[in-house]
Design an enzyme around this catalytic site. Structure first.
Site, PDB file in Angstrom:
ATOM      1  CE  LYS A  32      -0.222  -0.587   4.944  1.00 45.69           C
ATOM      2  NZ  LYS A  32      -0.863  -1.194   6.202  1.00 45.69           N
TER       3      LYS A  32
ATOM      4  CE1 TYR B 257      13.529  31.102   4.580  1.00 48.62           C
ATOM      5  CE2 TYR B 257      13.434  28.449   4.166  1.00 48.62           C
ATOM      6  CZ  TYR B 257      13.303  29.882   3.684  1.00 48.62           C
ATOM      7  OH  TYR B 257      12.838  30.030   2.555  1.00 48.62           O
TER       8      TYR B 257
HETATM    9  C1  PLP Z   1       0.115  -1.961   6.731  1.00 49.50           C
HETATM   10  C2  PLP Z   1      -0.701  -3.434   7.167  1.00 49.50           C
HETATM   11  C3  PLP Z   1       0.427  -4.258   7.237  1.00 49.50           C
HETATM   12  C4  PLP Z   1       1.956  -4.243   7.333  1.00 49.50           C
HETATM   13  O1  PLP Z   1       2.435  -3.741   8.565  1.00 49.50           O
HETATM   14  P1  PLP Z   1       3.560  -3.523   8.641  1.00 49.50           P
HETATM   15  O2  PLP Z   1       3.884  -2.966  10.150  1.00 49.50           O
HETATM   16  O3  PLP Z   1       4.148  -2.380   7.626  1.00 49.50           O
HETATM   17  O4  PLP Z   1       4.728  -4.578   8.484  1.00 49.50           O
HETATM   18  C5  PLP Z   1      -0.054  -5.608   7.507  1.00 49.50           C
HETATM   19  N1  PLP Z   1      -1.391  -5.832   7.974  1.00 49.50           N
HETATM   20  C6  PLP Z   1      -2.464  -4.866   7.673  1.00 49.50           C
HETATM   21  C7  PLP Z   1      -3.722  -5.075   7.829  1.00 49.50           C
HETATM   22  C8  PLP Z   1      -1.896  -3.676   7.272  1.00 49.50           C
HETATM   23  O5  PLP Z   1      -2.867  -2.637   7.395  1.00 49.50           O
END
Ligand code: PLP
Length: 342
Positions: free
Chosen positions: A35, A241
């Protein structure tokens, strides 16, 4: 056209991290959360490489993300399930929805949707059906591929992990799901009894180290930026800055083509560093939107147009910047050329 900033992406490290997590997952298959555009690396290139290693379960958040991956023809699950607006795409079969709510279940059944995944909430109180919904017949008639839940505190040694494990284990045999899945990256580190049939790492694939058990994970992402200007800052002059750095002596400074708009956060002001031939080149003053200054006293040979790598080992970078390892990855901006090294 090339950009003055690039991400060096280590294909071998990505593959190694997946194989390491797959080995730690023992009896379970090891999937991949891709994702947020593969946590900022670029989902398509990540999926191609992990599919070549044997990964067969990919997770995205939305149907737009699933559509992007559809040409690759790999099995994808959409973690946020299906809204009415998603149904046309969902029924086209490009991915499975992960059903999270009674309304999503009803919608999917009414459409005769076919194979799906189901998320059950075992205590995080974020997404998922209640355990009670599993018993009241809501899931009857669904063709469930994977029953899953998500750990709230897998990166901590706390009792809540065991409670969620016990609740999830209690669901075994109470649905027609072919597989069960609980562990994210940190969950894999909790041990094999958390792995069930399928694990879902994200962060650790990309070099994140959520817990000491995952200490073997290798860095995948290195931001690099070109030097736009080199200058000598005289003693007692300030940089950037709000003049937060004052040169204690005449100081050689390189101004780099990267800033917080690229995900090189303001938290690296006066704490981040670049590296060159084993020498550390500290960030001086505030990180600007598009620029940052580093001390190049130790690298007299560097000049305009030369490239520098920013230190980006994620646990250390998170400590220095005050951002999470997740944010450091998913904020990597659009201005980088993403250069995979095979
Ligand atoms: C994002 C997500 C993962 C992966 O989690 P990590 O902590 O990045 O390994 C796994 N399962 C679900 C349901 C998620 O939303």
């Amino acid at each position: 056209m090339t950009s003055p900033l690039r991400l060096r992406l280590d294909s071998a490290a990505l593959a190694y991290n997946w194989r390491t997590l797959a080995a730690m997952s023992a009896q379970a298959a090891c999937g991949a959360a891709v994702k947020a555009d593969g946590y900022g690396l670029g989902a398509i290139e990540v999926v191609k490489r992990l599919a070549a290693e044997g990964c067969r379960d990919f997770f995205v958040a939305t149907w737009a993300e699933a559509a992007l991956l559809a040409p690759l023809g790999v099995p994808v699950s959409v973690l946020h399930g299906v809204r009415d607006e998603d149904m046309e795409l969902a029924l086209s079969g490009i991915a499975r929805p992960v059903l999270n709510t009674p309304a999503q279940v009803t919608r999917w059944k009414a459409a005769g949707g076919g194979a799906c995944d189901v998320m059950v909430d075992t205590g995080m109180n974020r997404l998922g059906l209640a355990v009670a919904d599993v018993d009241n017949g809501l899931l009857e008639g669904l063709a469930i591929e994977t029953l899953m839940s998500h750990l709230a505190c897998a990166d901590e040694d706390v009792a809540m992990n065991d409670r969620q494990l016990a609740t999830f284990t209690g669901l075994f045999g109470r649905t027609n799901a072919k597989r069960m899945s609980l562990a994210n990256s940190a969950g894999i580190g909790l041990g094999r009894h958390y792995a069930f049939d399928l694990t879902r790492p994200g962060l650790a694939l990309y070099g994140g180290v959520p817990s000491p058990e995952l200490g073997a994970i290798r860095q995948v992402v290195t931001p690099e930026a070109q030097i736009l200007q080199r200058r000598t800052v005289r003693a007692d002059q300030t940089i950037g800055y709000n003049a937060t750095f004052t040169a204690p002596a005449d100081t050689e400074v390189a101004i780099l083509n990267i800033g917080y708009a690229d995900g090189y956060f303001r938290g690296f002001s006066n704490t981040g560093a670049a590296s060159f031939e084993g020498k550390s080149l500290p960030v001086l003053g505030r990180v600007s939107m598009d620029l940052v200054a580093v001390n190049v006293d130790a690298a007299p040979q560097l000049g305009e147009g030369d490239w520098l790598a920013l230190d980006n080992a994620l646990p250390e970078a998170a400590r220095r910047s005050g951002m999470s390892q997740y944010e450091l990855l998913t904020s990597l901006g659009a201005r980088f050329d993403r250069v995979w090294q095979d």
